[in-house]
Structures are given as C-alpha cells and as structure tokens.
Design an enzyme around this catalytic site. Sequence first.
Site, PDB file in Angstrom:
ATOM      1  N   LYS A  29       0.717  -1.288   0.068  1.00  0.00           N
ATOM      2  CA  LYS A  29      -0.057  -0.104  -0.047  1.00  0.00           C
ATOM      3  C   LYS A  29       0.821   1.304  -0.067  1.00  0.00           C
ATOM      4  CE  LYS A  29      -2.747   1.564   3.499  1.00  0.00           C
ATOM      5  NZ  LYS A  29      -4.135   1.439   4.438  1.00  0.00           N
ATOM      6  N   ASP A  49     -13.029   1.485  11.465  1.00  0.00           N
ATOM      7  CA  ASP A  49     -13.405   1.510  10.019  1.00  0.00           C
ATOM      8  C   ASP A  49     -13.683   0.081   9.538  1.00  0.00           C
ATOM      9  OD1 ASP A  49     -13.917   2.755   7.732  1.00  0.00           O
ATOM     10  OD2 ASP A  49     -12.049   2.783   7.045  1.00  0.00           O
TER      11      ASP A  49
END
Length: 648
Positions: free
Chosen positions: A349, A444
């Site tokens: 990422k 989240d």
Amino acid sequence: MVEGFLLMMFLLVSHLFVLGVMSRNFTIDNKCDYTVWPGILTMATDLSLSTTGFSLKKGESRVIYVPPSWTGRLWGRSLCSTSSTGNFSCATGDCGSGKIECSGAGASSPTTIIDFTLDGPNDEDYYDVTVSYGYNLPLVVVPRLSGSGRTCSTVGCVVNLNKTCPSELRVMGSSNKEQPIACMNACDKFGLPEFCCYGEYGTPEKCKPTLYSKNFKNECPLAYSYAYDDSNTTVRCSNLANYIITFCPNDISSASQPSKETNGRTKRVTAAALPIVIMIFVVIILRTKNERESDWNDQNVEAVVMLKRYSYTRIKKMTNSFAHVLGKGGFGIVYKGKLPDRGRDVAVKILKETEGNGEEFINEVASMSRTSHVNIVSLLGFCYERNKKAIIYEYMPKGSLDKFISKNMSTKRDWERLYDIAIGVSRGLEYLHNRCVTRIVHFDIKPQNILMDENLCPKISDFGLAKLCKNKESIISMLHMRGTFGYISPEMFSKNFGAVSHKSDVYSYGMVVLEMIGAKNIERVEYSGSNNSSKYFPDWVYKDCERGDISRTFGDSIITDEEEKIAKKLVLVALWCIQMNPSDRPPMIKVIEMLEGNLEALQVPPNPFLLSPGATVPETLGDSNETSTVLETLEDSNETSAFFNPSH
C-alpha cells in the site's frame, strides 16, 4: 595389579576421548526471565545421556554430551514445584516421573518439542521444532558448524504463542488465571479426525492445515505446525554439528550466542547499543515530520523499529514499477508485489503524499505490528523515506469481502460460508479488543477492509484509523470523527447517543453482518412511507423480526431448515450489535458466544431505533471516568439524515 590399573586407566582415557571428541554436545541456554526445567527423552534403548532432566535458572547454560548416533527429543518444563510428599511436577511439559529426571518418560501436551536424529540416513542430522503438540515455551535450535558441507539452518519458534492463542485453546495457570501458560493443539482440544489427521484424514492428501495450524505457522514459520507439514520444516545437516538450544531467545540471531557460565550462573551479554541508535533515528524522523499528533508516541515508534524496513527503490522493484493495481482507497493505492528474498506474493500500500498521512501511517504500522491472529492481516514491513511511505502486508488472493458479497448475492447464498466469515471477523475483533498487547479499536470495520485468503478465511485489514488504548480503557477521547458512512456508530456523530469505545466497532460489525446476508439490498414497498427512519434498512429487518418472518429478509426462494437457522442467528446477532446505546451492545466475546450457541438461546433484541438523537444516555461505560468525546452534537438535519440513510 599393575596390569589391572593400566587397563582401568586405558578404559577411562578411552571413555573421556569418546565423550569429548567422538560425541556431540548440546549447549542448553535459558534466556527466560524464570527457571526452565529441560526434559530429555532418548528414543533408542541402547543409548543414554548423562541426564534426562534438570533445572536451569534464569541466565544459566549447561552443556550436555550426546552420543554421535543419538535419536530423541528435548523440551522445556515450566512452573515446576515439589509437593510436601516429595512429588515433583510441572504445570507445562510435565513428564510424569515425579522427579526432575524424566527417566524415559516423554512430555505431556501442550509442549514445544525439539526432535533430533543424529547421523541418520545419508550420514546427516535431522532436526525440527514442532508446535503440532501444542506450545508452552519459545525456543530456537542453532547449529554450531565446523568445516564445509551442507548449510545447516536454524529452526524454532521465537514468539510467545500464549499471547495470541485462540481463547478456546488456552491453558490457564492456577495462580494467575488471567494469563495463559500454554496453548493446546486443536486435536487435543476437539478430538476430531480433521484436526488429528487420522481415519479418512490420515493421509497428506486428505489432512490439510486448519485455521489453527495456519495461525501457528504464521507465528512460527520455522516450526512444524501439524502432522503433515511441508518437508522444509525438517532440517538436514551433514556437518557433524554441535547445537545451541535456547529458551526464550530475543530473536533468531541472538540464539547463536550462548550465555557464559560463571559459578553456575550466566552473565548475559546483550548488544543494546544498536536498537537504541535505531530508535533514536526513527524518533527524530517521526517527530520532525509531525510533533503535534498524540498518536506519534514512543510505543508506536518502538513498534516500527521492530519491523523490516525497505527503501523506496526496493519497493519499486518489488512491485515491478507499480504494474499491478489491486485496489484504491482513501489513503492510497494497493499494488501486488513479491518479496525480494523469498518471492512471496505481497500487497504493497503506497500512501498518498498529502498532509496528515503521517498519523495514518504510524497508526497502521504500529497497530498491525502489535497483532498476530489468523483473522488479522499480517504486516511484513514498511517504507518510510521522506514523503514516500508504504506498508507491506500479506497478499489476499480472494480480494475483499464486498466483492465476495456481490458475487454471493448473484447466486444462491452460501449460508455456511457466510456464517464462517462472520465468526472469523468476530474473532479478529475480539482479539483486537481483548487479547492484543495493547487494545486496538479499529474504527473502520466495513466489507472493503475485510480481506479473504485462498481458503476464504476473513482477515481484518486497513488500520489507518485505528486507536491504541490502555488494555482496561473503556472510553476513548477523540478530536475527529472516524469511519465510513453506513458503518459509523451513532455515538461517533453525537455524544448524546453515548460514549465512544470499542463498542463502536461492535456497531460496525453488526452493519457488516446485515450487509452480508443481503438485508441492505432488499427493497420494501410496504415500508416506503414518509417517515425517514422507515427507509433505514435495519428497521425493515427488525419489523420482519417482530412479525416472526425473518426469512423475508433473505430473498432466497429456496432455503433449507439448517440454512434458515444460520440466517436467523446472523440477523439476531446483528440487531443486538447495532443497538443505538453502546451499553446495550454485547462485547465481541459475547458475540462469538451467541454465534456459536443455539438459536433457541438467543432472545430478540429491543428495537434498536427507539432511542432518538435527542435522548440522553450516560456517557460512562464500565468504571472509567474519562471524557467520552469532544464531538459536537449534530444539529444539522442533513448531517443527521446522512447517518440514518447510509451510503458509501
């Protein structure tokens, strides 16, 4: 007379020569903060060692001479004592002899075990460390080589598996019942053929690694994890090596340097300067980048220091110049790559170069570096090079849960698979909340942040918004709202709903489960009145639940009785999780209990929507007196409707 004396001297010299020259030696080193009682079992009856068990205090070492063709096993015992009647026993690894010497008895499970075959087939040594019998102590085997020949590798299990042991496999101590002292294997716990590799599962083709053994393998890649582990786990050595066996090594490299004994005690030599220099270096970088955020603390920096760091040039090579995009998110782009040393597939990422990324970066790296669980994505490394930041974690070939849901909804639902996924995610969250070294609240949880491996085992990912807490901290103070609309708990919008805590993750989990079973996509014409709350899809689910007609939620035209039970259980658990008042939501340990229990034992929850935003509920959860949140109460009707009509 003289001849007899000469013969005795000859035999004595011969014995010493054989013992010191022809035999091997095992240096057994205890780097634990407590006493360890090594146990030794010889498999061949015609060979023996000078001892079969002894005490090794903190910092001590002992050298054991071993016959050149010895076959046997060695392990560590812990929490040992002698009773008033003189019976010696240990809480883990006990050999049942009643004495310190095991005298031909083996270790009881669960125990971390070393197996040795010296001078075996092709004149090679064979050795391995196995956690297939369970785990009690970290240990490492390091060969001490002389001459040339086959490279001899280190094997072992460095990490403390007791900390990450699934709750159902934990062995608790009698004196401190809050801390596990060992971790059972699934075979001993459940006794099922698929876990024990017998019966129809008694062949390598049929007996596959389970979620439990995979968890052990992820933690201890250099150890045997189940009955038919790959052949690379057993090491062959042709160098006539001696071996260093270290209990509680700091890391693999430190195990190759045994402690030096002085008067029976060991003076431990540690290279403390290098970690301190590295830590200072990272602290300077991170604090220079952003000193104002409280999440940039010494604990986070320490966590980063312990990880593998890669340069941005290496990251670029790893991803083949960012050729294969796996996905895009709010914080950056995820690429497929390969580790340079082992060729292992990874996900990389790359964080966006925008202000504020420092906090998200350190949050994710520090949070994930503290985790080790079969339902949490494993962090493998990071890059921090000026404004270039990257996170490297294990590659999940089946993608994210939202893609699986979309595909699953296009055909008849696989209810058993959905149930397994719900259980896996709940276990991952329970681990973050209760069993991690530091409590982590994710903030989240949504289908896009739940990834699936090749076996569709769910793993929680993306810790960019996570919050590290004290283990017993209930209330969390925050300056900014975190999460994704549609999954954010109501207390994140307004403190009038209650206090922000780990229960916020429970709410998000409930919304994910409702989405998994398809409730979010069901249209209800009869509920399409003017009232805004009636458009909130969980309200439809609850009204069906009140009518005793939950099956209408699912939409499948054909569903078996067993599938309907699974679906009803998922609905009831989800409705409990999305209660407006956080104190009404069950903790994740209770969620797991509800999912694994009988459907008949589940009560229908209260209507989650009886509590309005104007109602006031206590801000305190548990015994904490900390401030719940500094979020302002939402007075704008558009903002409020955004919560009751989630979209993403």
